[in-house]
Write a protein that holds these residues in place. Sequence first.
Motif, short mmCIF file in Angstrom:
data_model
loop_
_atom_site.label_atom_id
_atom_site.label_comp_id
_atom_site.label_asym_id
_atom_site.label_seq_id
_atom_site.Cartn_x
_atom_site.Cartn_y
_atom_site.Cartn_z
N THR A 144 0.86 -1.18 0.00
CA THR A 144 0.00 0.00 0.00
C THR A 144 0.90 1.23 0.00
O THR A 144 2.11 1.13 0.30
CB THR A 144 -0.88 0.04 1.26
OG1 THR A 144 -0.03 0.21 2.40
CG2 THR A 144 -1.72 -1.23 1.40
N PRO A 145 0.36 2.41 -0.31
CA PRO A 145 1.18 3.62 -0.23
C PRO A 145 1.80 3.81 1.16
O PRO A 145 2.97 4.20 1.27
CB PRO A 145 0.20 4.75 -0.55
CG PRO A 145 -0.83 4.09 -1.43
CD PRO A 145 -0.97 2.69 -0.87
N GLU A 146 1.05 3.48 2.19
CA GLU A 146 1.56 3.62 3.55
C GLU A 146 2.70 2.64 3.81
O GLU A 146 3.72 2.99 4.43
CB GLU A 146 0.44 3.41 4.58
CG GLU A 146 -0.66 4.45 4.51
CD GLU A 146 -1.66 4.24 3.36
OE1 GLU A 146 -1.75 3.10 2.80
OE2 GLU A 146 -2.33 5.22 2.98
N GLU A 147 2.54 1.40 3.37
CA GLU A 147 3.59 0.40 3.54
C GLU A 147 4.84 0.80 2.77
O GLU A 147 5.97 0.62 3.25
CB GLU A 147 3.11 -0.98 3.09
CG GLU A 147 2.07 -1.60 3.99
CD GLU A 147 1.41 -2.83 3.38
OE1 GLU A 147 0.93 -3.67 4.17
OE2 GLU A 147 1.36 -2.95 2.13
N SER A 148 4.66 1.31 1.57
CA SER A 148 5.81 1.71 0.76
C SER A 148 6.58 2.85 1.41
O SER A 148 7.81 2.92 1.29
CB SER A 148 5.39 2.06 -0.66
OG SER A 148 4.70 3.29 -0.71
N ALA A 149 5.88 3.73 2.11
CA ALA A 149 6.55 4.84 2.78
C ALA A 149 7.38 4.36 3.97
O ALA A 149 8.33 5.05 4.39
CB ALA A 149 5.52 5.87 3.26
N ARG A 150 7.07 3.18 4.49
CA ARG A 150 7.78 2.63 5.65
C ARG A 150 8.73 1.49 5.26
O ARG A 150 9.24 0.79 6.14
CB ARG A 150 6.78 2.13 6.68
CG ARG A 150 5.94 3.20 7.33
CD ARG A 150 5.09 2.67 8.48
NE ARG A 150 4.38 1.44 8.18
CZ ARG A 150 3.14 1.36 7.67
NH1 ARG A 150 2.47 2.47 7.40
NH2 ARG A 150 2.58 0.19 7.44
N VAL A 151 9.00 1.31 3.99
CA VAL A 151 9.76 0.14 3.53
C VAL A 151 11.17 0.09 4.13
O VAL A 151 11.70 -0.99 4.37
CB VAL A 151 9.80 0.09 1.99
CG1 VAL A 151 10.73 1.13 1.41
CG2 VAL A 151 10.16 -1.29 1.51
N MET A 152 11.74 1.22 4.45
CA MET A 152 13.10 1.23 4.98
C MET A 152 13.14 0.94 6.48
O MET A 152 14.21 0.82 7.06
CB MET A 152 13.79 2.56 4.67
CG MET A 152 13.92 2.84 3.18
SD MET A 152 14.79 1.57 2.25
CE MET A 152 16.47 1.94 2.73
N ASP A 153 11.96 0.80 7.10
CA ASP A 153 11.91 0.48 8.53
C ASP A 153 12.28 -0.97 8.81
O ASP A 153 12.72 -1.30 9.91
CB ASP A 153 10.52 0.77 9.10
CG ASP A 153 10.19 2.24 9.10
OD1 ASP A 153 11.12 3.07 8.96
OD2 ASP A 153 8.99 2.57 9.24
N ASP A 154 12.10 -1.86 7.84
CA ASP A 154 12.44 -3.27 8.00
C ASP A 154 13.86 -3.48 7.47
O ASP A 154 14.11 -3.25 6.28
CB ASP A 154 11.45 -4.15 7.22
CG ASP A 154 11.87 -5.60 7.24
OD1 ASP A 154 11.87 -6.21 8.32
OD2 ASP A 154 12.20 -6.13 6.15
N PRO A 155 14.80 -3.91 8.30
CA PRO A 155 16.19 -4.03 7.86
C PRO A 155 16.38 -4.94 6.64
O PRO A 155 17.18 -4.63 5.75
CB PRO A 155 16.91 -4.60 9.08
CG PRO A 155 16.07 -4.20 10.24
CD PRO A 155 14.65 -4.22 9.74
N GLY A 156 15.65 -6.04 6.57
CA GLY A 156 15.80 -6.95 5.43
C GLY A 156 15.34 -6.31 4.13
O GLY A 156 16.02 -6.39 3.10
N THR A 157 14.18 -5.67 4.19
CA THR A 157 13.67 -5.00 3.00
C THR A 157 14.53 -3.79 2.65
O THR A 157 14.80 -3.54 1.47
CB THR A 157 12.20 -4.58 3.21
OG1 THR A 157 11.44 -5.72 3.60
CG2 THR A 157 11.61 -4.00 1.94
N ALA A 158 14.97 -3.06 3.66
CA ALA A 158 15.83 -1.90 3.41
C ALA A 158 17.10 -2.33 2.69
O ALA A 158 17.55 -1.65 1.75
CB ALA A 158 16.17 -1.21 4.73
N HIS A 159 17.66 -3.47 3.09
CA HIS A 159 18.86 -3.98 2.43
C HIS A 159 18.58 -4.31 0.96
O HIS A 159 19.38 -3.98 0.08
CB HIS A 159 19.37 -5.22 3.18
CG HIS A 159 20.60 -5.82 2.58
ND1 HIS A 159 21.84 -5.23 2.67
CD2 HIS A 159 20.77 -6.95 1.84
CE1 HIS A 159 22.71 -5.97 2.03
NE2 HIS A 159 22.09 -7.03 1.52
#
Length: 134
Positions: free
Chosen positions: A66-81
């Motif tokens: 979702t737009p909200e999830e995409s805005a927080r994508v860097m909060d999860d270390p695995g996804t951020a990597h």
Amino acid sequence: MDRRDPGRHSGTPERVTEHPDLAALQRRLAEFAAARNWQPYHTPKNLVAALSVEASELVEIFQWLTPEESARVMDDPGTAHRVTDEVADVLAYLLQFCEVLGIDPLAALAAKIDRNEHRFPVPGAGDGHQQADA
């Protein structure tokens, strides 16, 4: 060293003052390819295809968010990597593409911003008329 909070990911790029310049990165990429005899494969067609694939891999990470999830994508270390790696891949192929074709990517971007500033003036600035969205 001037750094913004590394844990903060609000869509604003992290400001880092100590980093190699684009020319140095392009040299490293060229040396990496040369050491492996990859230059014959680094044609504009192949590089732009690889760039497209890597950009698609970046899109894939966000595909069903979702737009909200995409805005927080860097909060999860695995996804951020994963995001960071794909950004690096996209930039690497873009820089190699520019090198092969003799394009200065920063000059190209500056020129494009200049053209867009003329094409899309600030609404209400200058002549008193607001320009419709293009």
